[in-house]
Design an enzyme around this catalytic site. Structure first.
Site: not given
Ligand SMILES: Cc1ncc(C[n+]2csc(CCOP(=O)(O)OP(=O)(O)O)c2C)c(N)n1
Ligand SMILES: Cc1ncc(C[n+]2csc(CCOP(=O)(O)OP(=O)(O)O)c2C)c(N)n1
Ligand SMILES: [Mg+2]
Ligand SMILES: [Mg+2]
Lengths: 320, 325, 320, 325
Positions: C56-58, C128, C29, C80
């Protein structure tokens, strides 16, 4: 005295607890027909509202149980294969387990994760034969591994009544076993070990199906040594006091545990003994090898599981 | 308060979130809020509009960008800010912080640090409501990023299959951190959700009225047993993904785009629906409230390190410490 | 001598290995903008075909890496947050790890799982802040935890070149640290420990950021005792020979490890010592508590992490 | 062989699978195959039809019900049966068995014990093919049960987003163990897949010709860079979920339903497309082949227990044993 089958005990515990407490409900694949026998008869008796046949969405239904628990239910979730717990590790270790602390105690998550058929199933090969309870212990999930039918009944009851998430591993090797039980069945508290056999020379800490291996070896070696067999029953939290008292009484400790060696429960017992127990000989452990993957061919499968011969060798080594 | 017109209530909630977030952002940059925050500024119409359709008995699950949801559902801004400052007076007694802020007594099952994790939890609460037949509803908030997360898609299926009283609210702000939606999603959010049998529609997430209307419809359908819904709320975050972005500056959105969305500020839109005097009074009221919250949060005390593992187990099980001599 | 930052070392290793071997590619990501710095500049240099910004498809992209590896690529997958590894535990432990044995050696799965920022991030709270490498060791995934910039470079290089899946945990606490390095950077073999400081009285086995805690404590205690600091560097497989030689030389062993106590790496070192090492005093370990969940407030977060004061106490205890 | 008409080739493959499975089922019930099997009988048209569109360079990922796929992709039935008997002459040297049978040299990336697990692996192989531009295609087989599995849905999105040369083949046999599809899936398989931007269609999975046509179209589109496809093949398993069901008898399908589907036996349908003499010759040929395979498998030797951990690591890393004295 009555003969109680291990699998019947699990099923009976669910029947009894569902009858007693309306909040208890069951989720899982093929629970309607009671495929694994654990849920047998529950759907007929308690209906769709409490016995929920789930699609193959382990992650979602695991967290659905979390949400239902937060809203007042006490779900039991059945998984057909031990490794399905890998699939839901995030939902258990990172969600259900953490809500109590993260919310500062605002909420309880009383969910039971039940795996009927953990460990090798002889011929089910690499992906169906793991025994991953040490992972749950590491992250702090309350984890039980009953070795007999009465313990299966009593520990499952306690798990369902516990306010925290609890993982229950019911070893495949024990499903068909029978225990002679006397008196009423009742809850067995989490975190309390069971001394199956008293002895003076060596303490064998044995878990799950290994309890029976240990009892057989103790019997076979009766001429050589007096062997005490202790079953922790709960992998986490551990009844350290009972284990310590036994080990210090005999001065010698062997652990037999059907999990991978590295960072497994067997290692934890040895580590704690090294820090805290007064022993007169080096402790030993009999486990699966490091990082084992169980191969298909039966002879290979069995070659990787802890067995009586290895335990006998280990006991002789600590007696030297 | 419920005698007030909805427009006024929406305005108050949005103003509260805005002020709260601006203060939090400043306190993050100054280091007072240690982990930083994911600011909600720009998306206020969504939280306000959705929560306007809910009662205290309804449940919401929130996200890493959760302050707006928690406040809109009625949490005390004082205790919320105290939580972000890690004090014992915080909602979570200082144990949760920004990413886990919860007020279970108000049905806020918590912000969540894992994208998408709240969706099946909300579905589970909804399952429980359905079982008891008590007419309560659960709402899962999540971002556009969560539309690619397996557990969310599984939850869509279970909710539709079992007709659970849950509303899935996708706050599509166009980006998952730096990833724009068109490089994240094949197809369209509403079509995807509809493919799971959910009643699905898109709504202007910059318009609190529109969101509140859509929410009211979806929530009422749930209450009547009419099954779950999916709402795509098209919105935008005015600031960076996380407060640290204010410091480092990442270059993935162009200024023109940010400008266009800022021109559609939902708070300003809502202010036009409230008479000036009322708006002024609310502004003053909120400003005082936030000042008090800051004071309250700053006056709090840090938890006792000896209690670091309190609440780990609900039954008080005491784990072994990290060193045993 | 040149100053090398830990995070730069990871980034440099990827640059160098991608330039050397066309099969190496990166999934994760926000890797296009190099959000965590680990992938910085890779997209500009190697393009879309080799640096893939993932949704976000781990779970899917982790197994996608498995399939790509089976088809001849050598993917590096960035996560991350350490707990995202829970989300993909099935895909790593039950799929990627098992293909070699299950197919009878027909296929290799050379994938590297890279977590830049494992352990506590001070204020990121419960979900985290885990440090879950012991889980990977238990199931048998090769696992590395570099403590310095040169080791970060060298171990990541070896991980990418390894024919098996390898998990690389880069502690958050070390990201900003700098090492003075001399000479060429090169691969550091998996499974080889590094003796950071020699000593005669006590062996401290320290992992990740705890290596630096141990070195500081060794320095501060120089008047009291001569302390040897050994960094296993690879959590699994372990360089037992180096650890054993050091522990038997000094006769005293303390482990400091930033993971949960129960069934953690620290426990494994003590267990193995109990079975096999000749020590003159009980060994000790300094770890997180059993089943720890890191609370938000900084003072609570820090209260649960192993620290210099605890290590000092433990060293004094083994010296008694 | 490739000079033969497609109908004949399809018939041969289906007959091979049928005979192989019938023999395996008997050997499972007698205990010769220790873990039992998930019989593929009734679904032969799917494996045969799909694999008819593939070359040796293409890749397939299979399932717990995988024998048909492995054989249709060209694996040697002798070594396949030897694998099920756990001997060193098996495809996987006796390490995999029914649920992990693989022949990587033929692009068979293995049966898989976890439902849906193969879908993203196939997508990964397809990603690699796309990167190299070599025109190869990957096929993921999975059951209707896998349509509720998060990782499969995530893989749909990635494949469509990146236009990977992968064909998702859903063998909809109506049940996931005892769960009928209408209690598992909200909506329809094809609509769900289409909601992810996949080119999706349903095909009669009891008709090898129809499957082969659909597969040829989808595979050719992939080869041309036209993006991924989803095929729902409507089929039925004639036997129980697993061989143990032949012994215990579970009651979740009614006899009439089973009878209706059995009446549509795909092997019989295909036999009508081949002239009698050819069919007879093939039948005899297969019968001999399977007899030989059984003999071969029975003559194999069990692996040496000292080698139980061989192949655990590709670089020969030797793990510590379970006991160290
Ligand atoms: C399953 C997962 N993958 C990656 C992360 C790291 N991460 C935190 S917020 C985020 C982006 C999230 O995007 P979105 O769902 O569109 O929400 P927004 O931040 O735009 O409100 C990522 C990749 C995480 N917390 N959980
Ligand atoms: C993820 C996962 N969940 C559950 C199981 C147990 N299980 C094995 S096969 C099966 C049913 C699969 O149904 P379907 O995908 O339709 O394939 P079919 O058996 O009908 O061929 C189940 C529940 C599993 N192996 N993997
Ligand atoms: Mg977003
Ligand atoms: Mg099926």
């Amino acid at each position: 005295m009555a003969a109680l089958a291990y699998i019947t005990a699990l099923n009976q515990a669910l029947h009894d607890e569902m009858a007693r407490d309306d909040r208890v409900c069951v989720f899982g694949e093929d629970v309607r027909i009671g495929l694994t026998q654990v849920a047998k008869g529950l759907h007929d008796r308690f209906g769709d509202g409490r016995v929920v046949d789930t699609p193959l969405s382990e992650q979602a239904f695991t967290s659905l149980a979390t949400g239902a628990a937060m809203a007042g239910q006490r779900p039991v979730v059945e998984y057909q294969i031990p490794s399905l717990l890998y699939l839901v590790f995030e939902q258990i270790a990172n969600q259900a387990h953490k809500f109590s602390l993260m919310t500062g105690g605002q909420v309880e998550v009383p969910v039971t994760y039940l795996v009927p058929g953990s460990g090798s199933r002889s011929g089910m090969a690499g992906q169906h034969s793991d025994h991953p309870y040490s992972l749950f212990a590491h992250v702090g999930i309350k984890t039980v591994l009953p070795a007999t039918a009465s313990d299966a009944y009593g520990l499952l009851l306690s798990a369902v009544r516990d306010p925290d998430p609890v993982a229950v591993f019911a070893p495949s090797a024990l499903m068909g076993t029978v225990e002679e039980v006397s008196g009423e069945l009742g809850p067995v508290p989490l975190g309390s070990a069971r001394i199956h056999r008293t002895g003076e020379d060596v303490t064998v800490v044995a878990t799950g199906q290994c309890v029976h291996v240990a009892l057989a070896v103790a019997e076979a070696m009766a001429d050589e040594a007096s062997i005490e067999v202790v079953d922790p029953r709960t992998i986490y939290p551990v009844d350290w006091e009972t284990i310590r008292a036994s080990a210090e009484k005999t001065g010698r400790l062997v652990v037999i545990d059907d999990a991978n060696r590295m960072c497994g429960f067997g290692g934890e017992v040895l580590a704690t003994a090294a820090e805290q127990f007064d022993l007169t000989a080096r402790p030993r452990r009999v486990t699966r090898p490091d990082g084992a993957v169980i191969p298909y061919a039966l002879v290979l499968d069995q070659a990787l599981l802890p067995d009586a011969a290895q335990l006998t060798d280990a006991i002789r080594a600590v007696l030297k | 308060m419920s005698a007030e017109p909805r427009a006024v209530r929406l305005y108050r909630t949005m103003r509260l979130i805005r002020e709260f977030e601006e203060r939090c952002l400043a306190m993050s940059l100054s280091g007072e809020i240690v982990g930083g925050i994911h600011p909600y500024i720009g998306q206020e119409a969504v939280a306000a509009g959705i929560c306007a359709a809910l009662t205290e008995d309804d449940v919401v699950t929130s996200t890493h960008r959760g302050h707006g949801h928690v406040l809109a559902k009625g949490a005390d801004p004082k205790r919320m800010l105290a939580e972000l400052c890690g004090t014992t007076a915080g909602l979570n007694r200082g144990r949760g912080g920004s990413m886990h802020a919860a007020d279970v007594s108000l049905g806020v099952y918590g912000a969540n640090g894992i994208v998408g994790a709240g969706a099946p939890i909300a579905a589970g609460a909804a399952w429980s409501f359905q079982r008891r037949g008590d007419g309560r509803v659960a709402v899962a908030f999540f971002g556009d990023g969560a539309l690619s997360q397996g557990v969310v898609l599984e939850a869509f299926n279970l909710a539709a299959l079992w007709q659970l009283p849950v509303v899935f609210v996708c706050e599509n702000n166009g980006y998952a951190t730096s990833l724009p939606l068109n490089r994240a999603l094949a197809g369209d959010p509403v079509e995807r959700a509809a493919g799971f049998g959910l009643t699905a529609r898109a709504v202007d997430g910059m318009d609190a009225d529109a969101v509140a209307d859509a929410a009211a419809e979806a929530v009422e359908r749930c209450r009547r047993g009419g099954g779950p819904a999916f709402l795509e709320c098209r919105t935008y975050r005015f600031n960076g993904h996380h407060s640290f972005e204010e410091q480092v500056g990442l270059n993935y959105r162009d200024d023109a785009e940010v400008g266009e969305w800022r021109a559609r500020d939902p708070l300003r839109t809502q202010s036009t629906r409230v008479d000036g005097a009322t708006a002024g009074a609310i502004d003053a009221e909120i400003s005082t409230l936030i000042d008090e919250a800051v004071e309250f949060a700053r006056a709090g005390r840090a938890p006792d390190p000896a209690e670091a593992l309190h609440h780990l187990y609900a039954d008080g099980t005491t784990p072994r410490p990290g060193v045993m001599i």
